[in-house]
Motif scaffolding. Structure first.
Motif, mmCIF file in Angstrom:
data_model
loop_
_atom_site.group_PDB
_atom_site.id
_atom_site.type_symbol
_atom_site.label_atom_id
_atom_site.label_comp_id
_atom_site.label_asym_id
_atom_site.label_seq_id
_atom_site.Cartn_x
_atom_site.Cartn_y
_atom_site.Cartn_z
ATOM 1 N N GLN A 405 0.843 -1.211 0.000
ATOM 2 C CA GLN A 405 0.000 0.000 0.000
ATOM 3 C C GLN A 405 0.875 1.257 0.000
ATOM 4 O O GLN A 405 0.649 2.186 -0.773
ATOM 5 C CB GLN A 405 -0.902 0.034 1.233
ATOM 6 C CG GLN A 405 -2.032 -0.966 1.248
ATOM 7 C CD GLN A 405 -2.873 -0.816 2.510
ATOM 8 O OE1 GLN A 405 -3.059 0.290 3.033
ATOM 9 N NE2 GLN A 405 -3.376 -1.931 3.012
ATOM 10 N N ARG A 406 1.882 1.253 0.892
ATOM 11 C CA ARG A 406 2.758 2.434 0.987
ATOM 12 C C ARG A 406 3.519 2.660 -0.323
ATOM 13 O O ARG A 406 3.688 3.800 -0.765
ATOM 14 C CB ARG A 406 3.727 2.267 2.156
ATOM 15 C CG ARG A 406 3.058 2.239 3.523
ATOM 16 C CD ARG A 406 4.085 2.285 4.652
ATOM 17 N NE ARG A 406 3.439 2.145 5.945
ATOM 18 C CZ ARG A 406 3.448 1.040 6.687
ATOM 19 N NH1 ARG A 406 4.111 -0.046 6.273
ATOM 20 N NH2 ARG A 406 2.831 0.999 7.851
ATOM 21 N N ALA A 407 3.974 1.579 -0.936
ATOM 22 C CA ALA A 407 4.728 1.704 -2.185
ATOM 23 C C ALA A 407 3.836 2.234 -3.307
ATOM 24 O O ALA A 407 4.246 3.095 -4.093
ATOM 25 C CB ALA A 407 5.331 0.352 -2.562
ATOM 26 N N ILE A 408 2.606 1.708 -3.381
ATOM 27 C CA ILE A 408 1.665 2.195 -4.400
ATOM 28 C C ILE A 408 1.364 3.673 -4.178
ATOM 29 O O ILE A 408 1.376 4.484 -5.116
ATOM 30 C CB ILE A 408 0.363 1.356 -4.375
ATOM 31 C CG1 ILE A 408 0.631 -0.058 -4.869
ATOM 32 C CG2 ILE A 408 -0.726 2.027 -5.208
ATOM 33 C CD1 ILE A 408 -0.544 -1.020 -4.670
ATOM 34 N N ALA A 409 1.096 4.033 -2.919
ATOM 35 C CA ALA A 409 0.790 5.435 -2.604
ATOM 36 C C ALA A 409 1.954 6.357 -2.963
ATOM 37 O O ALA A 409 1.757 7.461 -3.474
ATOM 38 C CB ALA A 409 0.445 5.570 -1.121
ATOM 39 N N ALA A 410 3.185 5.886 -2.727
ATOM 40 C CA ALA A 410 4.366 6.706 -3.033
ATOM 41 C C ALA A 410 4.485 6.948 -4.538
ATOM 42 O O ALA A 410 4.757 8.077 -4.982
ATOM 43 C CB ALA A 410 5.624 6.032 -2.502
ATOM 44 N N VAL A 411 4.274 5.898 -5.341
ATOM 45 C CA VAL A 411 4.362 6.045 -6.800
ATOM 46 C C VAL A 411 3.299 7.015 -7.299
ATOM 47 O O VAL A 411 3.582 7.943 -8.086
ATOM 48 C CB VAL A 411 4.213 4.670 -7.489
ATOM 49 C CG1 VAL A 411 4.002 4.845 -8.989
ATOM 50 C CG2 VAL A 411 5.434 3.811 -7.222
ATOM 51 N N LEU A 412 2.063 6.824 -6.860
ATOM 52 C CA LEU A 412 0.968 7.681 -7.332
ATOM 53 C C LEU A 412 1.109 9.113 -6.825
ATOM 54 O O LEU A 412 0.800 10.071 -7.538
ATOM 55 C CB LEU A 412 -0.380 7.090 -6.921
ATOM 56 C CG LEU A 412 -0.690 5.713 -7.511
ATOM 57 C CD1 LEU A 412 -2.036 5.206 -7.017
ATOM 58 C CD2 LEU A 412 -0.664 5.745 -9.028
ATOM 59 N N SER A 413 1.608 9.263 -5.595
ATOM 60 C CA SER A 413 1.821 10.613 -5.057
ATOM 61 C C SER A 413 2.907 11.355 -5.832
ATOM 62 O O SER A 413 2.812 12.569 -6.057
ATOM 63 C CB SER A 413 2.191 10.545 -3.576
ATOM 64 O OG SER A 413 1.104 10.066 -2.820
ATOM 65 N N ASP A 414 3.964 10.634 -6.240
ATOM 66 C CA ASP A 414 5.005 11.257 -7.070
ATOM 67 C C ASP A 414 4.418 11.736 -8.396
ATOM 68 O O ASP A 414 4.771 12.812 -8.893
ATOM 69 C CB ASP A 414 6.140 10.265 -7.328
ATOM 70 C CG ASP A 414 7.034 10.061 -6.105
ATOM 71 O OD1 ASP A 414 6.921 10.867 -5.150
ATOM 72 O OD2 ASP A 414 7.834 9.113 -6.106
ATOM 73 N N MET A 415 3.535 10.935 -8.971
ATOM 74 C CA MET A 415 2.883 11.352 -10.214
ATOM 75 C C MET A 415 2.015 12.587 -9.985
ATOM 76 O O MET A 415 2.005 13.520 -10.796
ATOM 77 C CB MET A 415 2.035 10.205 -10.772
ATOM 78 C CG MET A 415 2.843 9.045 -11.320
ATOM 79 S SD MET A 415 1.759 7.753 -12.004
ATOM 80 C CE MET A 415 2.970 6.727 -12.848
ATOM 81 N N ASP A 416 1.286 12.590 -8.867
ATOM 82 C CA ASP A 416 0.471 13.763 -8.530
ATOM 83 C C ASP A 416 1.338 15.009 -8.384
ATOM 84 O O ASP A 416 0.957 16.106 -8.826
ATOM 85 C CB ASP A 416 -0.283 13.525 -7.215
ATOM 86 C CG ASP A 416 -1.493 12.628 -7.398
ATOM 87 O OD1 ASP A 416 -2.029 12.571 -8.517
ATOM 88 O OD2 ASP A 416 -1.901 11.996 -6.414
ATOM 89 N N ALA A 417 2.497 14.848 -7.750
ATOM 90 C CA ALA A 417 3.388 15.995 -7.539
ATOM 91 C C ALA A 417 3.893 16.544 -8.873
ATOM 92 O O ALA A 417 3.994 17.768 -9.064
ATOM 93 C CB ALA A 417 4.567 15.585 -6.653
ATOM 94 N N ALA A 418 4.199 15.639 -9.812
ATOM 95 C CA ALA A 418 4.664 16.082 -11.134
ATOM 96 C C ALA A 418 3.559 16.828 -11.875
ATOM 97 O O ALA A 418 3.808 17.862 -12.522
ATOM 98 C CB ALA A 418 5.134 14.884 -11.947
ATOM 99 N N ILE A 419 2.329 16.328 -11.776
ATOM 100 C CA ILE A 419 1.197 17.006 -12.425
ATOM 101 C C ILE A 419 0.953 18.365 -11.777
ATOM 102 O O ILE A 419 0.714 19.364 -12.462
ATOM 103 C CB ILE A 419 -0.062 16.122 -12.345
ATOM 104 C CG1 ILE A 419 0.126 14.859 -13.199
ATOM 105 C CG2 ILE A 419 -1.303 16.891 -12.797
ATOM 106 C CD1 ILE A 419 -0.931 13.792 -12.966
ATOM 107 N N ALA A 420 1.032 18.417 -10.446
ATOM 108 C CA ALA A 420 0.822 19.680 -9.735
ATOM 109 C C ALA A 420 1.880 20.708 -10.110
ATOM 110 O O ALA A 420 1.582 21.908 -10.243
ATOM 111 C CB ALA A 420 0.823 19.440 -8.229
ATOM 112 N N ALA A 421 3.139 20.265 -10.294
ATOM 113 C CA ALA A 421 4.207 21.188 -10.687
ATOM 114 C C ALA A 421 3.929 21.777 -12.069
ATOM 115 O O ALA A 421 4.133 22.978 -12.300
ATOM 116 C CB ALA A 421 5.555 20.464 -10.673
ATOM 117 N N LEU A 422 3.454 20.943 -12.995
ATOM 118 C CA LEU A 422 3.096 21.444 -14.324
ATOM 119 C C LEU A 422 1.917 22.409 -14.242
ATOM 120 O O LEU A 422 1.886 23.425 -14.952
ATOM 121 C CB LEU A 422 2.743 20.279 -15.248
ATOM 122 C CG LEU A 422 3.908 19.427 -15.750
ATOM 123 C CD1 LEU A 422 3.392 18.187 -16.473
ATOM 124 C CD2 LEU A 422 4.800 20.246 -16.688
ATOM 125 N N ALA A 423 0.951 22.100 -13.384
ATOM 126 C CA ALA A 423 -0.201 22.992 -13.227
ATOM 127 C C ALA A 423 0.226 24.349 -12.670
ATOM 128 O O ALA A 423 -0.288 25.393 -13.093
ATOM 129 C CB ALA A 423 -1.246 22.351 -12.319
#
Length: 444
Positions: A405-423
């Motif tokens: 669960q933690r590993a999945i959350a970390a991967v998806l959160s990193d993707m969210d952070a990249a999208i937020a930076a572009l936004a």
């Protein structure tokens, strides 16, 4: 402003100080008014043979132009708009009514019709340039001139709906640069638009990649390195899952918290308790509310005495939506750091009962395909779709063990952070464009 204060090379006019080689003209001098349709959204048809510029789409979908080469434009049958002027490239279509002052007079310029037939619809004013004094592309920015916006604000009428008439619009003054400068201004702003469009495409691509990753990781079809070695798959109540995953009901893994029944009108800027409003879950936040970063409304403590105070890791879902997909959308609470917060009207607040759920992972339960399909079967309603606590408690969730669960959350959160930076980058470019327009469209 006195004559002594006028800058060299500028002159003082009815719309303020402008360059000496600019002139002031009325909209009625520069444009002819075209006939428009009175058809509503219900008259539109997918097999219609005429494109229809709907005032609602000007408010919500298009900015400055409608490009028929790339934008999705609704259609209507030709017999419904027989007496309406057909639009041409370069025509300007403005809305004559809005729920706020800022929206009245918002408009779009018609681009790339290429033989297609199109009309302007209900609550619009359609304008066509009388001669060659206005460059294509420049007309779209007339609405953004500070002096024009100020005049529209003075002319709009209404209390709940703000409107402007053709007669009032005719009288509006605008400052007009020579044609070569108009074209240069358009070129500069279109360069910024191209950058914005590129960022939007990149954001859309990253979101699609993240969606694919969520579908794969949250179903167990793809396992991250270090997980699932040697494990097979089994048939479960929610479909095929990895052998080392389990299935739990939401009522088994969460306690239900009490929520507030306050509405938006009860909120207060000087309130001492943060308030998770269902409308903000629908429109502003994705997957989490980060109290270190996000703007969260407040309410006075005496109005929410009986509501449970939230903690980091609590999950807040909306129990009602105008569409099926929105029912059950939610956010996880992050970075409260001692702040007091409650969940509000039309929400269901959940707190993990034990250590079976990792922080960060909880927010993705709502997007598991198996969970979404169960929610669709359970929601009730015709115009407003809702789900009850009792129904939600029975929803089955496929769960990997905590480390995964933690590993999945970390991967998806990193993707969210990249999208937020572009936004954030897109928002900075958008702010740059607004500043550039303010300078160029006034001649400063």
């Amino acid at each position: 402003m006195s004559a002594e204060q006028v800058r060299p090379g500028y002159k003082l006019t009815e719309v303020g100080m402008i360059p000496e080689d600019w002139e002031v003209r009325r909209i009625g001098e520069l444009f002819d008014f075209l006939s428009t349709s009175s058809c509503s959204r219900s008259d539109l048809s997918e097999d219609g043979d005429v494109f229809y510029i709907h005032y609602g789409d000007i408010h919500t979908t298009w900015n400055y132009r409608v490009d028929f080469g790339q934008d999705v434009v609704p259609r209507i049958k030709a017999e419904k708009v027989r007496n309406v002027s057909l639009l041409r490239d370069g025509d300007l279509v403005l809305v004559d009514a809005s729920e706020d002052e800022e929206g009245a007079g918002k408009g779009v310029e018609i681009v790339n019709l290429r033989g297609r037939r199109a009309v302007a619809g209900l609550h619009t004013i359609a304008l066509r340039s009388k001669d060659d004094e206005l460059a294509d592309g420049f007309k779209a920015y007339i609405q953004a001139m500070p002096a024009v916006k100020a005049q529209i604000r003075r002319l709009v009428t209404g209390l709940k709906v703000f409107g402007i008439s053709k007669t009032s619009l005719e009288s509006i003054l605008l400052s007009l640069p020579p044609l070569p400068e108009q074209r240069a201004i358009v070129a500069a702003l279109e360069d910024v638009d191209a950058l914005l469009a590129g960022l939007e495409r990149l954001i859309a691509k990253r979101r699609a990649v993240k969606q694919a990753a969520m579908d794969a990781l949250l179903s167990g079809r793809v396992r991250l390195p270090g997980f699932g070695q040697g494990a097979g798959y089994r048939q479960s109540e929610v479909g095929v899952l990895p052998e080392d995953w389990e299935v739990k009901r939401i009522g088994e893994i969460f306690d239900f918290l009490s929520t507030s029944s306050c509405s938006r009108s009860d909120l207060s800027e000087d309130g001492d308790v943060f308030y998770i409003h269902y409308g903000d879950i629908h429109t502003k936040w994705n997957y989490r509310v980060d109290f270190d970063r996000d703007v969260v409304p407040r309410v006075k403590a005496e109005k929410v005495r009986n509501a449970s105070l939230l903690r980091d890791g609590d999950l807040i879902l909306v129990d009602a939506s105008e569409d099926e997909a929105g029912a059950g959308k939610g956010v996880e609470i992050v970075n409260l750091r001692g702040r007091q917060a409650v969940a509000g009207l039309h929400t269901i607040a959940l707190r993990s009962k034990s250590g079976e759920l990792a922080d960060g992972f909880k927010s993705y339960i709502q997007v598991m395909q198996t969970v979404k399909s169960q929610l669709r079967r359970l929601i009730t309603g015709l115009k407003v779709f809702g789900i009850s606590k009792a129904s939600l408690g029975g929803v089955m969730v496929p769960l990997p063990f905590l480390p995964e669960q933690r590993a999945i959350a970390a991967v998806l959160s990193d993707m969210d952070a990249a999208i937020a930076a572009l936004a954030r980058q897109r928002d900075k470019v958008q702010a740059l464009k607004q500043g550039l327009m303010a300078e160029l469209l006034t001649g400063r």
